[in-house]
Design a protein around this motif. Structure first.
Motif, PDB file in Angstrom:
ATOM      1  N   ILE A 216       0.427  -1.527   0.048  1.00 24.54           N
ATOM      2  CA  ILE A 216      -0.456  -0.559   0.176  1.00 24.54           C
ATOM      3  C   ILE A 216       0.758   1.348   0.194  1.00 24.54           C
ATOM      4  CG2 ILE A 216      -1.862   1.520   1.637  1.00 24.54           C
ATOM      5  CD1 ILE A 216      -2.994  -1.550   0.542  1.00 24.54           C
ATOM      6  N   GLY A 217       1.860   1.523   0.532  1.00 27.08           N
ATOM      7  CA  GLY A 217       2.489   2.445   1.063  1.00 27.08           C
ATOM      8  C   GLY A 217       3.369   2.209  -0.081  1.00 27.08           C
ATOM      9  N   GLY A 218       3.738   1.457  -0.503  1.00 29.59           N
ATOM     10  CA  GLY A 218       4.716   1.626  -2.518  1.00 29.59           C
ATOM     11  C   GLY A 218       3.655   2.246  -3.115  1.00 29.59           C
ATOM     12  N   GLN A 219       2.682   2.129  -3.566  1.00 35.08           N
ATOM     13  CA  GLN A 219       1.764   2.627  -4.075  1.00 35.08           C
ATOM     14  C   GLN A 219       1.662   4.207  -4.409  1.00 35.08           C
ATOM     15  OE1 GLN A 219       0.624  -0.192  -6.695  1.00 35.08           O
ATOM     16  NE2 GLN A 219       2.065  -1.681  -4.388  1.00 35.08           N
ATOM     17  N   ALA A 220       1.345   4.753  -3.104  1.00 32.50           N
ATOM     18  CA  ALA A 220       1.020   5.800  -3.032  1.00 32.50           C
ATOM     19  C   ALA A 220       2.900   6.970  -3.178  1.00 32.50           C
ATOM     20  CB  ALA A 220       0.789   6.364  -1.569  1.00 32.50           C
ATOM     21  N   GLN A 221       4.035   5.585  -3.068  1.00 28.83           N
ATOM     22  CA  GLN A 221       5.116   6.431  -3.157  1.00 28.83           C
ATOM     23  C   GLN A 221       5.476   5.919  -4.539  1.00 28.83           C
ATOM     24  OE1 GLN A 221       8.779   4.629  -1.751  1.00 28.83           O
ATOM     25  NE2 GLN A 221       9.861   7.183  -2.074  1.00 28.83           N
ATOM     26  N   ALA A 222       4.834   5.840  -5.193  1.00 25.77           N
ATOM     27  CA  ALA A 222       4.735   5.236  -7.238  1.00 25.77           C
ATOM     28  C   ALA A 222       4.588   6.647  -8.001  1.00 25.77           C
ATOM     29  CB  ALA A 222       4.906   3.642  -7.226  1.00 25.77           C
ATOM     30  N   MET A 223       3.109   6.460  -7.045  1.00 28.87           N
ATOM     31  CA  MET A 223       1.790   7.205  -8.131  1.00 28.87           C
ATOM     32  C   MET A 223       2.769   9.081  -7.461  1.00 28.87           C
ATOM     33  SD  MET A 223      -1.348   6.420  -6.799  1.00 28.87           S
ATOM     34  CE  MET A 223      -2.128   4.992  -7.286  1.00 28.87           C
ATOM     35  N   MET A 224       2.974   9.282  -6.902  1.00 25.46           N
ATOM     36  CA  MET A 224       3.749  10.815  -6.000  1.00 25.46           C
ATOM     37  C   MET A 224       4.762  10.885  -7.308  1.00 25.46           C
ATOM     38  SD  MET A 224       5.524  12.020  -2.677  1.00 25.46           S
ATOM     39  CE  MET A 224       7.152  11.143  -3.011  1.00 25.46           C
ATOM     40  N   LEU A 225       5.113   9.670  -6.942  1.00 27.37           N
ATOM     41  CA  LEU A 225       6.918   9.954  -8.573  1.00 27.37           C
ATOM     42  C   LEU A 225       6.064   9.997  -9.840  1.00 27.37           C
ATOM     43  CD1 LEU A 225      10.125   7.254  -6.956  1.00 27.37           C
ATOM     44  CD2 LEU A 225       9.741  10.072  -7.210  1.00 27.37           C
ATOM     45  N   GLY A 226       5.592   9.904 -10.532  1.00 30.15           N
ATOM     46  CA  GLY A 226       5.067   9.571 -11.611  1.00 30.15           C
ATOM     47  C   GLY A 226       4.189  11.102 -11.417  1.00 30.15           C
ATOM     48  N   VAL A 227       3.558  11.896 -10.635  1.00 31.09           N
ATOM     49  CA  VAL A 227       2.889  12.912 -10.802  1.00 31.09           C
ATOM     50  C   VAL A 227       3.189  14.255 -10.774  1.00 31.09           C
ATOM     51  CG1 VAL A 227       1.050  13.958 -10.089  1.00 31.09           C
ATOM     52  CG2 VAL A 227       0.679  11.461 -10.686  1.00 31.09           C
ATOM     53  N   ILE A 228       4.448  13.690  -9.918  1.00 31.59           N
ATOM     54  CA  ILE A 228       5.355  15.531  -9.307  1.00 31.59           C
ATOM     55  C   ILE A 228       5.734  15.844 -10.878  1.00 31.59           C
ATOM     56  CG2 ILE A 228       7.308  14.119  -9.717  1.00 31.59           C
ATOM     57  CD1 ILE A 228       6.218  17.462  -7.062  1.00 31.59           C
ATOM     58  N   GLY A 229       6.273  15.207 -12.096  1.00 31.89           N
ATOM     59  CA  GLY A 229       6.512  16.449 -13.572  1.00 31.89           C
ATOM     60  C   GLY A 229       5.662  16.733 -13.539  1.00 31.89           C
ATOM     61  N   PHE A 230       4.272  16.502 -13.849  1.00 34.17           N
ATOM     62  CA  PHE A 230       3.012  17.129 -14.596  1.00 34.17           C
ATOM     63  C   PHE A 230       2.598  18.098 -13.332  1.00 34.17           C
ATOM     64  CE2 PHE A 230       2.784  13.013 -15.701  1.00 34.17           C
ATOM     65  CZ  PHE A 230       3.161  12.878 -17.672  1.00 34.17           C
ATOM     66  N   LEU A 231       2.927  18.053 -12.402  1.00 32.30           N
ATOM     67  CA  LEU A 231       2.022  19.048 -11.528  1.00 32.30           C
ATOM     68  C   LEU A 231       2.868  20.278 -11.455  1.00 32.30           C
ATOM     69  CD1 LEU A 231       0.257  19.681  -8.409  1.00 32.30           C
ATOM     70  CD2 LEU A 231       2.575  19.266  -7.071  1.00 32.30           C
ATOM     71  N   ILE A 232       4.072  19.950 -11.523  1.00 28.57           N
ATOM     72  CA  ILE A 232       5.423  21.040 -11.313  1.00 28.57           C
ATOM     73  C   ILE A 232       5.029  21.886 -12.977  1.00 28.57           C
ATOM     74  CG2 ILE A 232       6.924  22.289 -12.432  1.00 28.57           C
ATOM     75  CD1 ILE A 232       8.355  19.695 -10.115  1.00 28.57           C
ATOM     76  N   LEU A 233       4.276  21.482 -14.389  1.00 28.04           N
ATOM     77  CA  LEU A 233       4.221  22.421 -15.235  1.00 28.04           C
ATOM     78  C   LEU A 233       3.446  22.555 -15.133  1.00 28.04           C
ATOM     79  CD1 LEU A 233       5.205  19.113 -18.146  1.00 28.04           C
ATOM     80  CD2 LEU A 233       6.600  21.295 -17.308  1.00 28.04           C
ATOM     81  N   ASP A 234       1.708  22.537 -14.039  1.00 29.92           N
ATOM     82  CA  ASP A 234       0.767  23.284 -14.323  1.00 29.92           C
ATOM     83  C   ASP A 234       0.959  24.488 -13.731  1.00 29.92           C
ATOM     84  OD1 ASP A 234      -0.170  21.227 -16.354  1.00 29.92           O
ATOM     85  OD2 ASP A 234      -1.139  20.238 -14.938  1.00 29.92           O
ATOM     86  N   ARG A 235       1.729  23.662 -12.039  1.00 33.50           N
ATOM     87  CA  ARG A 235       1.393  25.104 -11.176  1.00 33.50           C
ATOM     88  C   ARG A 235       2.227  26.181 -11.095  1.00 33.50           C
ATOM     89  NH1 ARG A 235      -1.506  22.242  -6.430  1.00 33.50           N
ATOM     90  NH2 ARG A 235      -3.107  20.745  -7.870  1.00 33.50           N
ATOM     91  N   LEU A 236       3.426  26.197 -12.750  1.00 32.73           N
ATOM     92  CA  LEU A 236       4.062  26.747 -12.187  1.00 32.73           C
ATOM     93  C   LEU A 236       3.957  27.207 -13.899  1.00 32.73           C
ATOM     94  CD1 LEU A 236       7.372  25.760 -10.893  1.00 32.73           C
ATOM     95  CD2 LEU A 236       5.409  26.723  -9.365  1.00 32.73           C
TER      96      LEU A 236
END
Length: 392
Positions: A216-236
């Motif tokens: 369960i914890g591994g799924q959360a970490q993998a999702m976080m790493l997969g999404v962070i680049g898109f969040l940076i592009l959108d928020r900034l």
């Protein structure tokens, strides 16, 4: 389109999809700036023309980057070339996207992509420059296939986990966990008779809670790493500045790496928490950091939230690994090591793609699911994970 290569259009002109003329055009009218056209295609609110030299001009609505260039204007009234595109032999248009066939046989598309219209294997909502259609060889599917092949090869080629020779020596406590500081076994331990050992199973009650926590914890970490680049592009607001976005993403990932090292090289050796405390503290910090990242609106907030989440996962992973290892005798250490490695690797097969898919639908849908995983792990693990033994 006329035989001389001019393009004449008429009809509704709400977004200048007919041309730079004002209002609806009731009579066929030449579109200024278009000569040498060999084909014309129209989407819902945009129009594109293919020229004799293989270039493409587009005009009309640009809310989903239908123009295929760096323009951020919502409407492009006059025809302008699509960037980084040439040698086109055919065009096709959907409602809010366009695709071009090159003379090499490759296909490139641009515009709206919320339902995968561009065929590049990504879930980016739209793109302003033509991207190659890669179909079943798309990045996400390719990575998943590679992971599956690796799992098959490991199962096929690796030897059995059952030890063939009796172990010698004493067993010391796990160096990053609470436990007795002196050797905890000797050569005469009857439990180490490999000949009578029953193979360790995934359903074994001693390790099952730890493996589930790791999953369960591994799924959360993998999702976080997969999404962070898109969040940076959108928020900034860096969708049109990919080089700057990549540089900032590197900074954020570096901050996460330092936080992970702080947890594993600093906090764990200094505080000596047991596996249960390490997992629960990691889940709490990870959940808080994920929520902070999800609502962050500037670079500083993104870095702080991502670093806190990475600090949490830096505690969590050694905790669940140590808990599973300490739950079984030394004869089963090879088996449990393989199981924890499989749990760690499995998180990266499909979870990053699921995280990006949810993020593309709504940013907080993805981050909410990650935080929910951490929250569930904290509440469930409080009662399900074995209590840490006091340091002797």
């Amino acid at each position: 389109m006329r035989s001389d290569g001019a393009v004449w259009c008429w009809g509704a002109n709400d977004y200048h999809q007919v041309g730079p003329m004002d209002g609806d055009v009731t009579m066929p009218t030449a579109v200024p700036g278009v000569t040498g056209a060999v084909a014309v295609v129209a989407g819902a609110w945009h129009t594109c023309a293919l020229l004799t030299g293989g270039q493409v001009l587009c005009w009309g609505r640009n809310n989903h980057r239908q123009m295929g260039n760096s323009s951020t204007e919502a409407i492009q009234a006059t025809p302008a070339p699509v960037a980084d595109l040439g040698n086109v032999v055919a065009l096709g248009a959907g409602n809010d996207h366009t695709c071009a066939v090159l003379n090499s046989g490759l296909v490139r598309c641009w515009g709206r992509n919320d339902a995968g219209q561009l065929g590049d294997g990504s879930f980016v909502s739209s793109t302003s420059s033509p991207v190659p259609v890669v179909g079943l060889a798309g990045p996400l599917l390719a990575f998943a296939l590679i992971g599956l092949i690796v799992l098959v090869m490991l199962r096929w080629r690796l030897p059995d986990d059952v030890p063939r020779f009796a172990a010698r020596g004493a067993v010391a406590s796990y160096p990053l966990s609470a436990g007795p500081g002196e050797p905890a076994g000797d050569d005469d331990d009857p439990d180490d008779d490999a000949g009578d050992a029953t193979p360790l199973r995934w359903t074994d009650r001693r390790i099952r809670p730890w493996l589930l926590a790791g999953f369960i914890g591994g799924q959360a970490q993998a999702m976080m790493l997969g999404v962070i680049g898109f969040l940076i592009l959108d928020r900034l607001h860096l969708r049109l500045k990919p080089d700057e976005g990549a540089a900032i993403t590197g900074i954020v990932l570096m901050a996460g790496a330092f936080a992970t090292l702080l947890a594993q090289w600093g906090l764990i050796p200094l505080l000596k928490p047991g596996p249960r405390a390490t997992v629960l503290a990691g889940a709490a910090l990870g959940g808080v950091g994920i929520l902070m990242t999800g609502v962050a609106g500037d670079l500083h907030a993104i870095v702080f939230g991502f670093a806190m989440a990475s600090l949490g996962f830096g505690l969590f992973r050694p905790g669940f690994t140590a808990g599973a290892s300490l739950a079984v005798p030394r004869r089963d250490q090879g088996s449990v090591a393989g199981m924890t490695a499989s749990i760690n690797g499995s998180a990266y097969l499909i979870s990053p793609a699921i995280g990006v898919l949810l993020y593309n639908w709504h940013a907080m849908a993805g981050y909410g699911l990650m935080a929910a995983f951490c929250g569930w792990l904290l509440l469930w693990g409080w009662s399900a994970l074995k209590q840490d033994q006091p340091v002797g």
